[in-house]
Design an enzyme around this catalytic site. Structure first.
Site, PDB file in Angstrom:
ATOM      1  N   ASP A 188       7.003  -9.549  -3.947  1.00 59.16           N
ATOM      2  CA  ASP A 188       7.973  -8.484  -3.678  1.00 59.16           C
ATOM      3  C   ASP A 188       9.179  -8.976  -2.889  1.00 59.16           C
ATOM      4  OD1 ASP A 188       6.542  -8.950  -1.333  1.00 59.16           O
ATOM      5  OD2 ASP A 188       5.485  -7.056  -1.387  1.00 59.16           O
ATOM      6  N   ASN A 241      -2.384   0.622   5.252  1.00 59.77           N
ATOM      7  CA  ASN A 241      -2.576   1.847   4.459  1.00 59.77           C
ATOM      8  C   ASN A 241      -3.154   1.547   3.075  1.00 59.77           C
ATOM      9  OD1 ASN A 241      -0.454   0.729   3.077  1.00 59.77           O
ATOM     10  ND2 ASN A 241       0.935   2.464   3.295  1.00 59.77           N
ATOM     11  N   HIS A 259      -2.042  -0.831   0.931  1.00 61.12           N
ATOM     12  CA  HIS A 259      -1.137  -1.316  -0.119  1.00 61.12           C
ATOM     13  C   HIS A 259      -1.357  -2.804  -0.401  1.00 61.12           C
ATOM     14  CE1 HIS A 259       2.307  -2.201   2.992  1.00 61.12           C
ATOM     15  NE2 HIS A 259       1.796  -3.352   2.617  1.00 61.12           N
ATOM     16  N   GLU A 262       2.601   1.206  -2.592  1.00 57.93           N
ATOM     17  CA  GLU A 262       2.169   2.164  -1.588  1.00 57.93           C
ATOM     18  C   GLU A 262       1.192   3.173  -2.196  1.00 57.93           C
ATOM     19  OE1 GLU A 262       2.767   1.388   1.309  1.00 57.93           O
ATOM     20  OE2 GLU A 262       4.861   1.520   1.926  1.00 57.93           O
TER      21      GLU A 262
HETATM   22  C1  GLP Z   1       3.682  -6.274   3.740  1.00 58.67           C
HETATM   23  C2  GLP Z   1       3.782  -7.025   2.387  1.00 58.67           C
HETATM   24  C3  GLP Z   1       2.424  -7.268   1.832  1.00 58.67           C
HETATM   25  C4  GLP Z   1       1.520  -7.713   2.968  1.00 58.67           C
HETATM   26  C5  GLP Z   1       1.238  -6.525   3.851  1.00 58.67           C
HETATM   27  C6  GLP Z   1       0.481  -6.870   5.130  1.00 58.67           C
HETATM   28  O1  GLP Z   1       4.482  -5.183   3.871  1.00 58.67           O
HETATM   29  N1  GLP Z   1       4.624  -6.438   1.394  1.00 58.67           N
HETATM   30  O2  GLP Z   1       2.483  -8.235   0.792  1.00 58.67           O
HETATM   31  O3  GLP Z   1       0.304  -8.183   2.480  1.00 58.67           O
HETATM   32  O4  GLP Z   1       2.399  -5.773   4.079  1.00 58.67           O
HETATM   33  O5  GLP Z   1       1.334  -7.440   6.071  1.00 58.67           O
HETATM   34  P1  GLP Z   1       0.806  -8.248   7.330  1.00 58.67           P
HETATM   35  O6  GLP Z   1       0.189  -9.494   6.806  1.00 58.67           O
HETATM   36  O7  GLP Z   1       2.058  -8.540   8.120  1.00 58.67           O
HETATM   37  O8  GLP Z   1      -0.165  -7.381   8.022  1.00 58.67           O
END
Ligand code: GLP
Length: 259
Positions: free
Chosen positions: A67, A136, A138, A143
């Site tokens: 993304d 959450n 995702h 989402e």
């Molecule tokens: C982000 C990314 C995801 C990631 C997730 C967890 O927003 N788009 O690909 O896996 O949220 O993030 P973190 O590893 O900082 O907890």
């Protein structure tokens, strides 16, 4: 789903880096699906160390990231392009041009999403997909309420995701409201998926993903439909699993091979 529970986050990170290295050793030209976020920083650090010790090469691999924020140019300090260069690409032997992320600054973001999906298909789909987990539920930026068959497209971020990611921005108000993300259907076409989550903040989402009903309320639960997914957790992230003892019996100490 293979559920591997490690004593701490460092061991979980080692496990995930090891799984990617094993795939690269077996298939040097693999198409990698890469993730960003705080969770992955330690994984990429391990891979860079291993690369410096000549234990892994990315020279023949290609990659697609999950993304990118809509509106951010690749050289923006908070873009995922910049993250990937700093955390991995600038330190390993992946040829320039072999790595791809959606262009957040594309004039027509919808068309960029369609072209990105097409490029993944033309590459023969992802061979090894790395995933983190949003608190959450995702994956990528899919989402809750995302179609479980979605393809690469624009998603509006939830307030909780914008708040969780505000730590990467100088001003919380600067977190973009939309992102281009591979869809859940795109991710499910990957040959092999490895998801990493650690810390108590991920325990609820991990339980919903592994043991909850398959539902758009927890997009990661769609992985229950995938034939070759390994979920790697530390004990804190495994804290809300009902069948934890069973997973630990099948994979003692988080070892991938069945005992
Ligand atoms: C982000 C990314 C995801 C990631 C997730 C967890 O927003 N788009 O690909 O896996 O949220 O993030 P973190 O590893 O900082 O907890």
């Amino acid at each position: 789903m293979k559920v591997l529970i490690h004593e701490d986050a460092a061991l979980a990170v080692d496990c995930v880096a090891g799984l990617m290295m094993a795939r690269l050793a077996r298939q040097p030209e693999v198409v990698l699906g890469l993730a960003t976020g705080g969770t992955m920083e330690a994984v990429y650090a391990r891979l860079i160390e291993a690369h410096r010790a000549r234990r892994v090469s990315f020279a023949r691999a290609r990659s697609f990231n999950l993304d990118e924020y809509v509106g951010l140019r690749p050289d923006h300090p908070c873009s995922y392009w910049r993250y990937m260069r700093e955390q991995l690409f600038d330190h390993v032997d992946m040829p320039a041009g072999a790595t791809r992320l959606p262009r957040g600054d594309a004039r027509d973001a919808e068309a960029e999403a369609v072209a990105y999906e097409r490029a993944i298909v033309e590459a023969g789909d992802i061979g090894f997909q790395l995933l983190g987990l949003g608190a959450n539920g995702h994956i990528g930026f899919n989402e809750p309420s995302s179609s479980l068959q979605s393809l690469t497209r624009i998603k509006t971020l939830t307030r909780s995701t914008r708040e969780a990611n505000a730590r990467f921005f100088a001003n919380p108000a600067d977190v973009p409201r939309r992102a281009i993300t591979m869809g859940i259907g795109t991710i499910l076409r990957a040959d092999e998926i490895v998801l990493l989550a650690y810390g108590a903040g991920k325990a609820e989402a991990a339980a919903a993903m592994i043991e909850g009903p398959m539902s758009a309320a927890c997009p990661a639960s769609a992985l229950q439909m995938h034939r070759r997914t390994t979920v790697v957790l530390d004990e804190a992230a495994a804290g809300k699993l009902t069948l934890r003892e069973y997973y630990e019996e099948v994979h003692p100490g988080g070892r991938s091979e069945v005992a």
